[in-house]
Scaffold this active site. Structure first.
Site, mmCIF file in Angstrom:
data_model
loop_
_atom_site.group_PDB
_atom_site.id
_atom_site.type_symbol
_atom_site.label_atom_id
_atom_site.label_comp_id
_atom_site.label_asym_id
_atom_site.label_seq_id
_atom_site.Cartn_x
_atom_site.Cartn_y
_atom_site.Cartn_z
ATOM 1 N NE ARG A 143 -1.521 -1.986 4.948
ATOM 2 C CZ ARG A 143 -0.558 -2.863 4.619
ATOM 3 N NH1 ARG A 143 0.260 -3.337 5.531
ATOM 4 N NH2 ARG A 143 -0.402 -3.251 3.382
ATOM 5 C CE1 TYR A 146 -0.936 3.431 -2.379
ATOM 6 C CE2 TYR A 146 -1.915 1.410 -1.542
ATOM 7 C CZ TYR A 146 -1.356 2.130 -2.579
ATOM 8 O OH TYR A 146 -1.228 1.552 -3.830
ATOM 9 C CG ASN A 175 0.146 -7.853 -2.750
ATOM 10 O OD1 ASN A 175 -1.031 -7.738 -2.416
ATOM 11 N ND2 ASN A 175 1.136 -7.606 -1.927
ATOM 12 C CB VAL A 188 6.655 -9.673 0.758
ATOM 13 C CG1 VAL A 188 5.681 -9.965 -0.379
ATOM 14 C CG2 VAL A 188 7.087 -10.938 1.443
ATOM 15 C CB VAL A 189 8.190 -9.937 -4.495
ATOM 16 C CG1 VAL A 189 9.013 -10.493 -5.644
ATOM 17 C CG2 VAL A 189 6.848 -10.669 -4.394
ATOM 18 C CG ASN A 191 12.169 -6.507 1.896
ATOM 19 O OD1 ASN A 191 12.730 -5.627 1.251
ATOM 20 N ND2 ASN A 191 11.552 -6.260 3.035
ATOM 21 C CB THR A 211 -2.950 -15.440 2.234
ATOM 22 O OG1 THR A 211 -4.153 -14.660 2.323
ATOM 23 C CG2 THR A 211 -3.054 -16.677 3.109
ATOM 24 C CG ASP A 272 0.827 -7.202 7.331
ATOM 25 O OD1 ASP A 272 1.895 -6.640 7.040
ATOM 26 O OD2 ASP A 272 0.349 -8.153 6.702
ATOM 27 N NE ARG A 276 -4.212 -6.749 -0.017
ATOM 28 C CZ ARG A 276 -3.113 -6.073 0.298
ATOM 29 N NH1 ARG A 276 -1.999 -6.271 -0.363
ATOM 30 N NH2 ARG A 276 -3.131 -5.205 1.277
HETATM 31 N N1 UDP Z 1 6.279 -9.078 4.510
HETATM 32 C C1 UDP Z 1 7.180 -9.945 5.112
HETATM 33 N N2 UDP Z 1 8.521 -9.654 5.018
HETATM 34 C C2 UDP Z 1 8.976 -8.571 4.338
HETATM 35 C C3 UDP Z 1 8.056 -7.700 3.720
HETATM 36 C C4 UDP Z 1 6.713 -7.973 3.845
HETATM 37 O O1 UDP Z 1 6.800 -10.955 5.719
HETATM 38 O O2 UDP Z 1 10.199 -8.391 4.296
HETATM 39 C C5 UDP Z 1 4.838 -9.405 4.593
HETATM 40 C C6 UDP Z 1 3.969 -8.255 5.070
HETATM 41 O O3 UDP Z 1 3.862 -8.261 6.466
HETATM 42 C C7 UDP Z 1 2.658 -8.579 4.365
HETATM 43 C C8 UDP Z 1 3.084 -9.263 3.078
HETATM 44 O O4 UDP Z 1 4.405 -9.711 3.293
HETATM 45 O O5 UDP Z 1 1.905 -9.472 5.140
HETATM 46 C C9 UDP Z 1 3.063 -8.349 1.874
HETATM 47 O O6 UDP Z 1 3.751 -7.191 2.208
HETATM 48 P P1 UDP Z 1 4.092 -6.058 1.155
HETATM 49 O O7 UDP Z 1 4.834 -4.996 1.895
HETATM 50 O O8 UDP Z 1 4.758 -6.659 -0.033
HETATM 51 O O9 UDP Z 1 2.707 -5.483 0.634
HETATM 52 P P2 UDP Z 1 1.230 -5.386 1.235
HETATM 53 O O10 UDP Z 1 0.499 -6.508 0.621
HETATM 54 O O11 UDP Z 1 1.272 -5.510 2.740
HETATM 55 O O12 UDP Z 1 0.757 -4.071 0.798
#
Ligand code: UDP
Length: 315
Positions: A143, A146, A175, A188-189, A191, A211, A272, A276
């Site tokens: 990461r 970024y 987020n 995550v949202v 997906n 979290t 990861d 947060r």
């Molecule tokens: N995550 C998950 N399934 C997914 C995509 C993400 O469980 O299909 C988890 C990811 O491991 C992280 C959290 O959801 O812990 C948020 O991921 P995201 O990619 O949305 O953004 P991040 O907060 O990591 O930048």
């Protein structure tokens, strides 16, 4: 005002540009469409007071773009799925790109707002994160393009403020979700909602105990506009402090979509962050801002967008 929105074809950028146009400003959007979408550009073009210019801000910006009272930088791929394939582009847009915009702000005597990120805190060792926390970042991790790119950008923006007195603002964005996210955004949202609507298993990474705190995009945009209009040049957290484990989000999405999908556990990506959550007391104090849309309401407002987009794909 004349406002330049860099990265205005992206998710947050396009919401911001449309809100500014609705507020009566003249907006120029520049975007190289590396992750911004053609559909978002179409939505922008419905406004007579938005002009879209396809341009990569790592190249100098033409004088012909116009004179600006305000420059808002929303340009940068921001999804973890982009971090491996677009690492160099991310580092360049956060350095060369931000400097090109800062030079323009200096010439125009414009206010400059930089979209920074909660990723500046890395995998935080304090929770919630106040702006005074310096973070826990792996400088060479997956990461890092970024995290370190955005940290460099904050340093550069602050240097222009100190040396040239540019009126700079730094938003540390947590987020954010809502309509107009990319379907294949990988976050995550998006997906979870797409998987639930398609009846596929929801891909929970790790045990889903990590979290996050999710902010609805309209709230975030309101915070950005208030911050731009303030005279505060140090970083300000913008996000929704309602913190939940990722696994709970999966269960909520299954419930609100009425899906019969189940949860599937997949390996946790490296570095990861485990927790947060924004401390938003500073934004409350100086901007009188706090999110209005709670997560349940926000997710229910977001599902119809994904339903519609998936439906269009199937036609
Ligand atoms: N995550 C998950 N399934 C997914 C995509 C993400 O469980 O299909 C988890 C990811 O491991 C992280 C959290 O959801 O812990 C948020 O991921 P995201 O990619 O949305 O953004 P991040 O907060 O990591 O930048």
């Amino acid at each position: 005002m004349q406002i330049l929105v860099a990265g205005g074809a992206g998710f947050i950028g396009s919401h911001l540009a449309r809100r500014l146009a609705r507020d009566g400003h003249d907006v120029v959007v520049v975007d190289n469409l590396i992750t911004g979408s053609a559909r978002n550009v179409e939505l922008l073009c419905e406004f007579p007071n938005i002009r879209f210019v396809r341009h990569d801000i790592t190249e100098p910006l033409s004088q012909k773009l116009g004179d600006f009272d305000m420059i808002m930088d929303m340009a940068c791929p921001a999804s973890p799925v982009d971090f491996s394939s677009k690492a160099i582009e991310i580092l360049r847009v956060c350095s060369v790109g931000v400097q090109n915009l800062l030079e323009l702000a200096k010439k125009n005597n414009a206010v400059f707002l930089q979209s920074s990120t909660s990723e500046c805190y890395g995998d935080p060792l304090v929770n919630p994160q106040p702006e005074t926390y310096w973070g826990n970042v792996n400088p060479i991790g997956i990461r890092s393009c970024y995290d370190e790119g955005k940290r460099f950008a904050e340093a550069l923006v602050t240097a222009y403020h100190r040396k040239y007195r540019v009126r700079t603002r730094i938003a540390r964005i947590f987020n954010t979700y809502g309509p107009d996210m990319r379907l294949d955004d990988g976050r995550v949202v998006s997906n979870f909602i797409c998987q639930a609507l398609k009846g596929e298993p929801l891909s929970v990474y790790g045990d889903g105990g990590q979290t996050r705190s999710f902010c609805y995009v309209d709230d975030l945009v309101e915070g950005l506009i208030r911050l731009a209009g303030s005279d505060f040049s140090e970083p300000v957290n913008l996000g929704n402090p309602q913190e939940i484990p990722v696994r709970q989000l999966a269960e909520e999405v299954i419930e609100f979509t009425g899906s019969s999908s189940r949860v599937q556990f997949l390996p946790l990506p490296k570095d990861d962050p485990k927790v947060r959550r924004p401390d938003i007391s500073l934004a409350g104090k100086i901007l009188n801002w706090r999110p209005e849309v709670d997560r349940i309401a926000g997710i229910k407002k977001t599902i119809p967008y994904f339903r519609k987009m998936l439906g269009l794909l199937n036609e």
